[in-house]
Enzyme design. Structure first.
Site, PDB file in Angstrom:
ATOM      1  N   PRO A   1       1.038  -1.053  -0.126  1.00  0.00           N
ATOM      2  CA  PRO A   1      -0.336  -0.138  -0.109  1.00  0.00           C
ATOM      3  C   PRO A   1       1.164   1.606   0.030  1.00  0.00           C
ATOM      4  O   PRO A   1       2.291   1.377   0.288  1.00  0.00           O
ATOM      5  CB  PRO A   1      -0.684   0.323   1.075  1.00  0.00           C
ATOM      6  CG  PRO A   1       0.154  -0.981   2.313  1.00  0.00           C
ATOM      7  CD  PRO A   1       1.218  -1.426   1.429  1.00  0.00           C
ATOM      8  N   GLU A   2      -0.008   2.549  -0.381  1.00  0.00           N
ATOM      9  CA  GLU A   2       1.020   3.599  -0.408  1.00  0.00           C
ATOM     10  C   GLU A   2       0.540   4.155   1.593  1.00  0.00           C
ATOM     11  O   GLU A   2      -0.307   4.083   1.946  1.00  0.00           O
ATOM     12  CB  GLU A   2       0.581   4.226  -1.505  1.00  0.00           C
ATOM     13  CG  GLU A   2       0.283   3.588  -3.026  1.00  0.00           C
ATOM     14  CD  GLU A   2       1.905   3.943  -3.426  1.00  0.00           C
ATOM     15  OE1 GLU A   2       2.928   5.265  -3.175  1.00  0.00           O
ATOM     16  OE2 GLU A   2       2.328   3.253  -4.170  1.00  0.00           O
TER      17      GLU A   2
END
Length: 279
Positions: A2-3
């Site tokens: 994920p960012e």
């Protein structure tokens, strides 16, 4: 992975749902912590650190504890009203926390660890300054990035020990809007501080919304400049977007770029695109 903005939103979700409340449900469904008894613990808060989540607890007895979780590729946290239907199968649940109001369920989490809060540095101390955190320190991030001057910029920006929060998507988009080929040596990047600030701006603009966009357009197929758009025409010049692999063996990541707007190292120097939006 994920960012950083995705993890930030997960931390805020848990923080708003649980902070200040006492757990009446606390189930860690991983072998190493299956017998941990956290019922009765007071939730002090949840914070993100790069791509890591830290939920701080004060048990009825003993020192403060931190529940350390990481979403990895498939993980997600969901907060439901007590008794609400789970959005994923129960066998995917790794953590269940709640009280008489809500239940927070961590599905398919890549990391679930319980440790004394005083020892948090053992799991996040290696990270560089967090682009969305209170510890953000631009000079320190730049110093770390330049420690390996020959390292390719795309690889360096993804390295969480240099600066924490940028994942594959944002690195691809950041290189494009900065006019940088992802294989350019970090030492050859003109205006590196400006690049880092632009990356931070991307995260800041997206941390309040679930739909991520670097183009300013929230329509499904219009949100990105180059990420996962291999062979599609560049939105600026029409050249087909290229894709390749980057990184050490076993940890390669896909890189995306426009061959015209982001020239190969040794040809025309990269340049920021006039008028590019990241809003």
């Amino acid at each position: 992975m994920p960012e950083g903005d995705t993890v930030y939103r997960a931390a805020r979700l848990l923080d708003r749902a649980l902070t200040g409340h006492t757990l009446t449900v606390a189930d860690l469904r991983v072998p190493q912590h299956a017998t941990a008894d956290l019922v009765g613990s007071h939730v002090e808060g949840t914070a993100s650190r790069g791509k890591h989540l830290l939920t701080r607890l004060r048990p009825p007895v003993g020192p403060p504890l931190t529940l350390h979780t990481h979403l990895k590729m498939e993980g997600a946290w969901r907060v439901l009203k007590q008794g609400g239907r789970w959005p994923r199968p129960a066998h995917q649940a790794r953590v269940v926390l709640g009280d008489d109001r809500v239940t927070a369920v961590g599905f398919s989490l890549g990391i679930v660890a319980l440790l004394p809060t005083a020892e948090e540095d053992s799991v996040v101390g290696h990270l560089g300054p967090d682009l969305l955190g209170p510890d953000w320190d631009e000079p320190e991030a730049l110093r770390r990035l330049l420690e390996e001057p020959d390292r390719e910029v795309g690889d360096a920006l993804r390295d969480q020990t240099r600066l924490a929060g940028l994942g594959n998507m944002y690195v691809a988009e950041l290189c494009f809007v900065s006019g940088l080929h992802p294989r350019l040596p970090i030492a050859d990047v003109g205006g590196l501080a400006r690049v880092v600030r632009r990356g931070r701006q991307m995260l800041e603009l997206n941390k309040e919304r679930a739909v991520q966009s670097t183009t300013g357009d929230l329509r499904e197929r219009e949100r990105m400049w180059v990420y996962r758009r291999d062979r599609s025409p560049c939105r600026r010049c029409g050249t087909p977007i290229a894709v390749a692999q980057q990184g050490p063996a076993g940890r390669e990541r896909a890189i995306y770029w426009c061959p015209r707007c982001q020239p190969e190292p040794g040809t025309t120097p990269g340049r920021a695109l006039p008028g590019s939006s990241i809003g």
